[in-house]
Scaffold this active site. Structure first.
Site, PDB file in Angstrom:
ATOM      1  N   CYS A 136       0.833  -1.214   0.000  1.00 54.48           N
ATOM      2  CA  CYS A 136       0.000   0.000   0.000  1.00 54.48           C
ATOM      3  C   CYS A 136       0.861   1.255   0.000  1.00 54.48           C
ATOM      4  CB  CYS A 136      -0.938  -0.017   1.206  1.00 54.48           C
ATOM      5  SG  CYS A 136      -2.037   1.411   1.227  1.00 54.48           S
ATOM      6  N   CYS A 139      -0.585   4.134   2.073  1.00 57.86           N
ATOM      7  CA  CYS A 139      -0.422   3.982   3.533  1.00 57.86           C
ATOM      8  C   CYS A 139       1.026   4.228   3.957  1.00 57.86           C
ATOM      9  CB  CYS A 139      -0.791   2.571   3.996  1.00 57.86           C
ATOM     10  SG  CYS A 139      -2.151   1.803   3.154  1.00 57.86           S
ATOM     11  N   ASP A 140       1.961   3.700   3.188  1.00 63.87           N
ATOM     12  CA  ASP A 140       3.339   3.620   3.689  1.00 63.87           C
ATOM     13  C   ASP A 140       4.338   4.501   2.953  1.00 63.87           C
ATOM     14  OD1 ASP A 140       2.600   1.753   5.634  1.00 63.87           O
ATOM     15  OD2 ASP A 140       2.699   0.121   4.189  1.00 63.87           O
TER      16      ASP A 140
END
Ligand code: NAP
Length: 317
Positions: A136, A139-140
């Site tokens: 992701c 997200c990261d």
């Protein structure tokens, strides 16, 4: 233990979508039963810090967020069970759900069994998920700030994520197993034009280095044409090789799209041959291949729960 009761609602999946649906239906006094499935907690339970879920100014660990949602659902009467579906019969009402050793019955169904990221399935990769290996970028990506990283894949997602990650990383190497890229020309051209993006085609990842340090230290890669193997010094590996929707159990009973995702109307209504299936709702990543965010999954979980309440009310419950 075999049971004879019919549940007002059964929720398949305990990721963000399923647990939000459990909180709402629990609070509506429907005593939802949540079957946690193959990946209890869903995708969030395999991420680390989530910084874009509203309400957490300092961020929240994905597994903590899921744990809190579970507690919140249980507080309102939800029952969580570590079980998954062996088969299902949607032709009769109440619906019959076969869990292997027992069959349970449900007046309504909320399908929130998600889509699982496709992985390379290398032991070293699996050991480092959440420690530099991730599926992701949204997200990261932030954690890749100032680092050299790799994106695996050659489709539009890989191009899109690589370009997004140039905001943070100093260098992004796209590794494609084939010689040709599947990405559309426009996306590929954009990536080629970016000074931070480099390409390795006909190249496979053989090992992610850093298992003992619990931190990605590099990738051992191999060129399939020349046979040359070497270490690429990167600190992050982002997988962008597609997702697999967990909807196969419903094939033939619910309309799926060409890639196996559940087709929904108004986000949560399921259909068969284009006709709405009353009492069967889908939410979260199993019906969303566009946004795939925790907050959008939670939002559709809420919608599915409200539709369940409405449906049961209309049917005299
Ligand atoms: P995709 O187009 O199916 O591409 C998957 C990529 O992953 C391919 O390069 C494939 O390589 C590779 N791959 C698959 N399994 C692999 C494995 N085990 N090891 C190494 N590589 C592997 O998937 P996607 O990029 O996620 O796109 C999905 C759909 O969404 C597409 O229709 C795409 O156009 C669309 N999309 C559109 C946009 C946009 O327009 N902005 C953005 C994202 C996605 P091979 O080619 O060798 O099989």
């Amino acid at each position: 233990m075999p049971e004879n009761i019919t549940h007002d609602t059964v929720i398949l999946g305990s990721g963000c979508a399923g647990l939000t649906a459990a909180i709402y239906t629990g609070r509506a006094n429907l005593k939802p039963l949540v079957l946690e499935g193959h990946e209890p907690g869903g995708q969030l339970s395999i991420t680390t810090l989530v910084e874009n879920f509203p309400g957490w100014p300092e961020g929240v660990q994905g597994p903590d967020l899921i744990e809190n949602m579970k507690k919140q659902a249980v507080r309102f009467g939800a029952e969580l069970r570590l079980a998954h579906l062996s088969s299902i019969d949607l032709s009769k009402r109440p619906f019959a759900l076969n869990l292997g050793k027992e069959t349970i019955h449900a007046r309504t169904l909320i399908i929130a069994s998600g889509a699982s990221a496709r992985w390379l399935n290398l032991p070293s990769e699996q050991a480092l998920i959440g420690h530099g290996v991730t599926s992701c970028a949204t997200c990261d990506g932030f954690f890749a700030s100032g680092k050299e990283i790799a994106v695996i894949g050659g489709g539009d997602t890989a191009m899109e994520e690589a370009l997004f990650l140039t905001r943070f990383a100093t260098k992004v190497t796209i590794i494609n197993r084939s010689e040709k890229f599947r990405a559309s020309k426009i996306m590929l051209d954009r990536a080629i034009a970016h000074p931070k993006v480099k390409f390795l085609s006909s190249t496979v990842v053989e090992e992610v280095l850093g298992v003992e340090d619990k931190d990605v230290k590099g990738l051992r890669v191999k060129n399939k044409v020349s046979g040359e193997a070497y270490v690429l010094p990167v600190s992050f590996m982002f997988l962008a090789i597609g997702h697999i929707p967990n909807a196969e159990a419903f094939r033939g009973m619910i309309d799926l799209d060409s890639e196996g995702y559940i087709i929904t109307r108004n986000n949560v209504f399921t259909t068969l041959n284009g006709e709405i299936l009353p009492g069967i709702f889908a939410c979260g990543d199993i019906q969303d291949r566009r946004y795939r965010q925790a907050i959008t999954a939670a939002g559709s979980g809420c919608m599915a729960a409200l539709e369940v309440e409405k449906y049961l009310e209309e049917h005299g419950r």
